[in-house]
Design a protein around this motif. Sequence first.
Motif, PDB file in Angstrom:
ATOM      1  N   LYS A  72       0.729  -1.239  -0.051  1.00 56.39           N
ATOM      2  CA  LYS A  72       0.009  -0.027   0.127  1.00 56.39           C
ATOM      3  C   LYS A  72       0.878   1.211   0.088  1.00 56.39           C
ATOM      4  O   LYS A  72       0.400   2.219  -0.645  1.00 56.39           O
ATOM      5  CB  LYS A  72      -1.052  -0.017   1.277  1.00 56.39           C
ATOM      6  CG  LYS A  72      -2.204  -1.007   1.308  1.00 56.39           C
ATOM      7  CD  LYS A  72      -3.026  -0.890   2.477  1.00 56.39           C
ATOM      8  CE  LYS A  72      -4.037  -1.953   2.573  1.00 56.39           C
ATOM      9  NZ  LYS A  72      -4.654  -1.906   3.709  1.00 56.39           N
ATOM     10  N   ILE A  73       1.843   1.197   0.557  1.00 56.71           N
ATOM     11  CA  ILE A  73       2.682   2.420   0.834  1.00 56.71           C
ATOM     12  C   ILE A  73       3.872   2.676   0.058  1.00 56.71           C
ATOM     13  O   ILE A  73       4.580   3.794  -0.138  1.00 56.71           O
ATOM     14  CB  ILE A  73       3.280   2.613   2.463  1.00 56.71           C
ATOM     15  CG1 ILE A  73       4.223   1.739   2.847  1.00 56.71           C
ATOM     16  CG2 ILE A  73       1.972   2.675   3.270  1.00 56.71           C
ATOM     17  CD1 ILE A  73       4.811   1.814   4.059  1.00 56.71           C
ATOM     18  N   SER A  74       4.224   1.626  -0.692  1.00 56.99           N
ATOM     19  CA  SER A  74       5.643   1.478  -1.620  1.00 56.99           C
ATOM     20  C   SER A  74       5.534   2.488  -2.692  1.00 56.99           C
ATOM     21  O   SER A  74       6.747   2.856  -3.185  1.00 56.99           O
ATOM     22  CB  SER A  74       5.858   0.180  -2.194  1.00 56.99           C
ATOM     23  OG  SER A  74       4.639  -0.159  -2.965  1.00 56.99           O
ATOM     24  N   LYS A  75       4.276   3.006  -3.090  1.00 59.56           N
ATOM     25  CA  LYS A  75       4.469   4.234  -4.165  1.00 59.56           C
ATOM     26  C   LYS A  75       4.082   5.416  -3.588  1.00 59.56           C
ATOM     27  O   LYS A  75       3.943   6.432  -4.504  1.00 59.56           O
ATOM     28  CB  LYS A  75       3.322   3.494  -5.281  1.00 59.56           C
ATOM     29  CG  LYS A  75       3.688   2.279  -5.969  1.00 59.56           C
ATOM     30  CD  LYS A  75       2.641   2.041  -7.174  1.00 59.56           C
ATOM     31  CE  LYS A  75       3.170   0.715  -7.951  1.00 59.56           C
ATOM     32  NZ  LYS A  75       3.338  -0.613  -7.253  1.00 59.56           N
ATOM     33  N   ASP A  76       4.195   5.582  -2.348  1.00 58.13           N
ATOM     34  CA  ASP A  76       3.909   6.905  -1.739  1.00 58.13           C
ATOM     35  C   ASP A  76       5.280   7.786  -1.706  1.00 58.13           C
ATOM     36  O   ASP A  76       6.186   7.246  -1.074  1.00 58.13           O
ATOM     37  CB  ASP A  76       3.234   6.688  -0.422  1.00 58.13           C
ATOM     38  CG  ASP A  76       2.869   7.916   0.427  1.00 58.13           C
ATOM     39  OD1 ASP A  76       3.489   8.933   0.167  1.00 58.13           O
ATOM     40  OD2 ASP A  76       1.870   7.829   1.031  1.00 58.13           O
ATOM     41  N   GLU A  77       5.179   9.023  -2.469  1.00 55.27           N
ATOM     42  CA  GLU A  77       6.220   9.623  -2.703  1.00 55.27           C
ATOM     43  C   GLU A  77       6.934  10.159  -1.218  1.00 55.27           C
ATOM     44  O   GLU A  77       8.046  10.298  -0.973  1.00 55.27           O
ATOM     45  CB  GLU A  77       6.183  10.527  -3.438  1.00 55.27           C
ATOM     46  CG  GLU A  77       5.892  10.168  -5.056  1.00 55.27           C
ATOM     47  CD  GLU A  77       5.868  11.315  -5.970  1.00 55.27           C
ATOM     48  OE1 GLU A  77       5.866  12.431  -5.677  1.00 55.27           O
ATOM     49  OE2 GLU A  77       5.686  11.132  -7.368  1.00 55.27           O
ATOM     50  N   ASP A  78       6.080  10.364  -0.231  1.00 57.14           N
ATOM     51  CA  ASP A  78       6.487  11.010   1.028  1.00 57.14           C
ATOM     52  C   ASP A  78       7.150   9.795   1.685  1.00 57.14           C
ATOM     53  O   ASP A  78       8.158  10.103   2.201  1.00 57.14           O
ATOM     54  CB  ASP A  78       5.322  11.313   1.796  1.00 57.14           C
ATOM     55  CG  ASP A  78       4.496  12.505   1.124  1.00 57.14           C
ATOM     56  OD1 ASP A  78       5.099  13.252   0.611  1.00 57.14           O
ATOM     57  OD2 ASP A  78       3.354  12.903   1.422  1.00 57.14           O
ATOM     58  N   TYR A  79       6.769   8.559   1.512  1.00 55.36           N
ATOM     59  CA  TYR A  79       7.213   7.426   2.261  1.00 55.36           C
ATOM     60  C   TYR A  79       8.613   7.029   1.701  1.00 55.36           C
ATOM     61  O   TYR A  79       9.740   6.836   2.211  1.00 55.36           O
ATOM     62  CB  TYR A  79       6.512   6.255   2.307  1.00 55.36           C
ATOM     63  CG  TYR A  79       5.320   6.123   3.462  1.00 55.36           C
ATOM     64  CD1 TYR A  79       6.073   6.119   4.723  1.00 55.36           C
ATOM     65  CD2 TYR A  79       4.180   5.962   3.251  1.00 55.36           C
ATOM     66  CE1 TYR A  79       4.959   6.042   5.871  1.00 55.36           C
ATOM     67  CE2 TYR A  79       3.340   5.831   4.289  1.00 55.36           C
ATOM     68  CZ  TYR A  79       3.662   5.852   5.348  1.00 55.36           C
ATOM     69  OH  TYR A  79       2.913   5.887   6.337  1.00 55.36           O
ATOM     70  N   THR A  80       8.783   7.104   0.243  1.00 60.43           N
ATOM     71  CA  THR A  80      10.063   6.956  -0.195  1.00 60.43           C
ATOM     72  C   THR A  80      11.147   8.118   0.154  1.00 60.43           C
ATOM     73  O   THR A  80      12.281   7.537   0.491  1.00 60.43           O
ATOM     74  CB  THR A  80       9.912   7.321  -1.963  1.00 60.43           C
ATOM     75  OG1 THR A  80       8.923   6.264  -2.298  1.00 60.43           O
ATOM     76  CG2 THR A  80      11.285   7.084  -2.534  1.00 60.43           C
ATOM     77  N   ALA A  81      10.762   9.264   0.349  1.00 57.57           N
ATOM     78  CA  ALA A  81      11.550  10.354   0.716  1.00 57.57           C
ATOM     79  C   ALA A  81      12.209   9.979   2.080  1.00 57.57           C
ATOM     80  O   ALA A  81      13.309  10.273   2.356  1.00 57.57           O
ATOM     81  CB  ALA A  81      11.155  11.625   0.572  1.00 57.57           C
ATOM     82  N   LEU A  82      11.220   9.804   2.981  1.00 57.74           N
ATOM     83  CA  LEU A  82      11.532   9.596   4.416  1.00 57.74           C
ATOM     84  C   LEU A  82      12.226   8.204   4.427  1.00 57.74           C
ATOM     85  O   LEU A  82      13.381   8.466   5.603  1.00 57.74           O
ATOM     86  CB  LEU A  82      10.118   9.196   5.432  1.00 57.74           C
ATOM     87  CG  LEU A  82       9.651  10.636   5.769  1.00 57.74           C
ATOM     88  CD1 LEU A  82       8.126  10.282   6.432  1.00 57.74           C
ATOM     89  CD2 LEU A  82      10.573  11.344   6.715  1.00 57.74           C
ATOM     90  N   PHE A  83      12.052   7.245   3.881  1.00 55.91           N
ATOM     91  CA  PHE A  83      12.880   5.882   4.014  1.00 55.91           C
ATOM     92  C   PHE A  83      14.333   6.426   3.725  1.00 55.91           C
ATOM     93  O   PHE A  83      15.195   5.663   4.292  1.00 55.91           O
ATOM     94  CB  PHE A  83      12.342   4.637   3.371  1.00 55.91           C
ATOM     95  CG  PHE A  83      11.257   4.057   3.921  1.00 55.91           C
ATOM     96  CD1 PHE A  83      11.798   2.933   4.881  1.00 55.91           C
ATOM     97  CD2 PHE A  83       9.965   4.405   3.696  1.00 55.91           C
ATOM     98  CE1 PHE A  83      10.863   2.308   5.518  1.00 55.91           C
ATOM     99  CE2 PHE A  83       9.023   3.643   4.591  1.00 55.91           C
ATOM    100  CZ  PHE A  83       9.589   2.607   5.480  1.00 55.91           C
ATOM    101  N   ILE A  84      14.315   7.102   2.594  1.00 56.20           N
ATOM    102  CA  ILE A  84      15.863   7.531   2.130  1.00 56.20           C
ATOM    103  C   ILE A  84      16.553   8.287   3.166  1.00 56.20           C
ATOM    104  O   ILE A  84      17.806   8.037   3.475  1.00 56.20           O
ATOM    105  CB  ILE A  84      15.633   8.145   0.954  1.00 56.20           C
ATOM    106  CG1 ILE A  84      15.190   7.559  -0.384  1.00 56.20           C
ATOM    107  CG2 ILE A  84      17.107   8.803   0.475  1.00 56.20           C
ATOM    108  CD1 ILE A  84      14.968   8.160  -1.718  1.00 56.20           C
TER     109      ILE A  84
END
Length: 340
Positions: free
Chosen positions: A151-163
């Motif tokens: 569900k969250i893998s394509k969420d750009e906000d999450y992408t930025a935070l995991f980086i």
Amino acid sequence: MRNIFYLFIGVLFFSACSNDDYEKILPKNPALAVQIPENFPAVNAAYYTNTPTEFGVALGEKLFNDKRFSTDNSISCASCHIQSHAFADDKPRAIGVANREGIRNTPPIQNLAFMKFYNWDGSKLQLEKQAIVPIITHEEMDSSLSQVIAKISKDEDYTALFIKAFGDEEITSDRIYKSIAQYEYTLISANSKYDKVVRDKTETFTETEQQGYEVFQQKCASCHATALFTDQSFRNIGFPLNTNTNETGRARVTGNLEDYMSFRVPSLRNIAYTAPYGSFGQFNTLKEVLDYFDEGVLEADNLDPIFKENNNSIPLTEQEKEQLIAFMHTLSDAKFVSGK
């Protein structure tokens, strides 16, 4: 041919520079300066292998509030762990997806960095391993980590935070657990009136609060010990039994009948915000709890000795009950529950 060679070298050079530049612009993720009260017990050993960081905590807070953790996207961790209730709620038992009712009262989330056990039955010894329980439990989120990650893998906000938190965008179960734990480690409550009186010496108790403190020292402090107001032990204190046949207390974990209906002693910090009380919300008010102790608790083979040695009760006068409640209200940390 020479031009092609120089062009090839140039591409390599600029590629190398680009990689170097990329590495240089990766954001730093400094450790947070978490204020550890000096009179608190030592932190859980796991804390030192997963110390809170700026972006780890930010990621954990976002995950904590994300309703996509539930199978129908209806509830998040924060749906039951409400800050104004000291990260508990006001329901006798936790309510999950499709209004399914759990078997236990939602525990408050505070000072978890100092706890040795998690959940009312102590089924988890590390905070990083606790989050899976509500995610997969049928009566709570009824989901799975694979569903959550999808569900969250394509969420750009999450992408930025995991980086920012981990150096790359890969979303894994372990990283989710660590981030949520980092956020929860920062939820430290140590700014109550009690703290200002006893530790900081900046306020004084009222006469009734002081009398309640003295009653507490005589009749309650052996279990509600240390600055956490819990000795973190498991005890059967003779509360009314849960009608759910799946409930056996600590015995669900140990398989030992001596642990039947024993639960982790709750902290009394912020207790004014966490009604109803008991493992499944048996009591609506603190007065009801104290009345029950005074009138006599249920008999049990493994009833705590404090009760067994006193005819299954903790005798209290009406005045003592009033004084105890006044003292327990001094454990309220308004800043903690308001977030301000």
